[in-house]
Design a protein around this motif. Structure first.
Motif, short mmCIF file in Angstrom:
data_model
loop_
_atom_site.label_atom_id
_atom_site.label_comp_id
_atom_site.label_asym_id
_atom_site.label_seq_id
_atom_site.Cartn_x
_atom_site.Cartn_y
_atom_site.Cartn_z
N SER A 39 -49.69 1.72 21.73
CA SER A 39 -50.46 0.86 22.10
C SER A 39 -50.90 0.92 23.22
N GLU A 57 -59.57 0.10 26.60
CA GLU A 57 -60.13 -0.98 26.17
C GLU A 57 -61.51 -1.18 26.64
N LYS A 82 -56.83 2.04 17.88
CA LYS A 82 -56.24 0.84 18.26
C LYS A 82 -55.47 0.14 17.08
N VAL A 141 -53.24 3.40 24.13
CA VAL A 141 -54.74 3.30 23.44
C VAL A 141 -55.41 2.25 24.44
N ASN A 142 -54.63 1.28 24.71
CA ASN A 142 -55.16 -0.12 25.33
C ASN A 142 -55.75 0.06 26.80
N ASP A 189 -45.89 3.82 14.89
CA ASP A 189 -45.04 2.91 15.76
C ASP A 189 -44.79 3.39 17.05
N GLY A 190 -45.11 4.58 17.47
CA GLY A 190 -44.94 4.97 18.85
C GLY A 190 -43.36 5.96 18.87
N THR A 200 -52.27 2.09 16.19
CA THR A 200 -51.00 2.23 16.83
C THR A 200 -50.25 0.87 17.10
N THR A 201 -49.19 0.69 16.45
CA THR A 201 -48.63 -0.50 16.35
C THR A 201 -47.16 -0.64 17.16
N SER A 231 -50.61 4.29 10.35
CA SER A 231 -50.12 3.36 11.55
C SER A 231 -49.12 4.13 12.20
#
Length: 222
Positions: free
Chosen positions: A99, A106, A90, A102-103, A42-43, A93-94, A40
């Motif tokens: 996130s 989508e 996806k 990445v999104n 978290d940025g 990346t929390t 994971s």
């Protein structure tokens, strides 16, 4: 055919070997990527390099390394594998910033594009500078006190030094030598520290070798 996280054999027949007579490794199969393979992220900028290295290691072992290269060429044949990479990123990346990057992909489900977006941002000037600032603070705050493990201390020192170099914010070797010697507070290494200064060692590797020599000598004496 497996699910979207199975290995890429169904997309690239070239991964299959036709020569079963050899045991030199040519018949080795890529490992399967599980849904949590990338861990994971978290940025947080300072956590980008460890995350990146884990992703590249896992992807390479599973035969997906092409999707993480700048010159990746997407085709109809590798579309499914590229989609798998998108969903793995996806899931991994929390954090809000990571996130969101990445999104943005989508609709296209483009793993290569999602990775490129992450890499461009976190290795860009703003995020990389912030990550270097945090990593440098961790480096400067390292201390080797009595009863601490010298090997672990040196491993952490090398880890943070390497991360700074990968962020393109390396420390000068002279600064690293001074920082390393100042970080050693355990008095049993006073002789080793004095030796480094007297012999004017100009690399951290030389100073670390002096510390290891002290430990090895102490073991022999016992």
């Amino acid at each position: 055919m497996g699910n979207i996280f199975s290995n890429p054999d169904d997309d690239d027949a070239s991964l299959q070997s036709t020569d079963d007579s050899s045991d030199d490794g040519r018949n080795a199969k890529p490992v399967t990527l599980t849904t949590d393979a990338f861990g994971s992220f978290d940025g947080t900028p300072a956590r980008w390099i460890p995350f990146k290295e884990k992703v590249l290691g896992k992807a390479g072992a599973a035969g997906y390394d092409a999707f993480f290269m700048d010159e990746c060429r997407l085709t109809k044949a590798n579309r499914k594998a590229n989609k798998r990479i998108f969903y793995l990123l996806k899931l991994a990346t929390t954090g809000g910033g990571a996130s969101a990057l990445v999104n943005r992909h989508e609709v296209s489900q483009d793993g290569h594009a999602a990775w490129t977006a992450l890499k461009t941002y976190y290795e860009g000037p703003i995020a990389a500078t912030e990550a270097a600032k945090l990593t440098r603070a961790l480096l400067y705050n390292l201390r080797l006190r009595a009863k601490d493990d010298a090997t672990l201390h040196m491993n952490d020192f090398n880890l943070y030094t390497d991360q700074l170099a990968k962020l393109k914010h390396p420390e000068a070797e002279e600064t690293l030598v001074d920082t390393f010697l100042d970080s050693i507070l355990d008095p049993k290494y006073d002789v080793a520290k004095s030796l480094c200064k007297q012999l004017k060692y100009n690399t951290v590797a030389q100073c670390m070798e002096a510390v290891r020599f002290h430990d090895n000598a102490a073991i022999r004496d016992h």
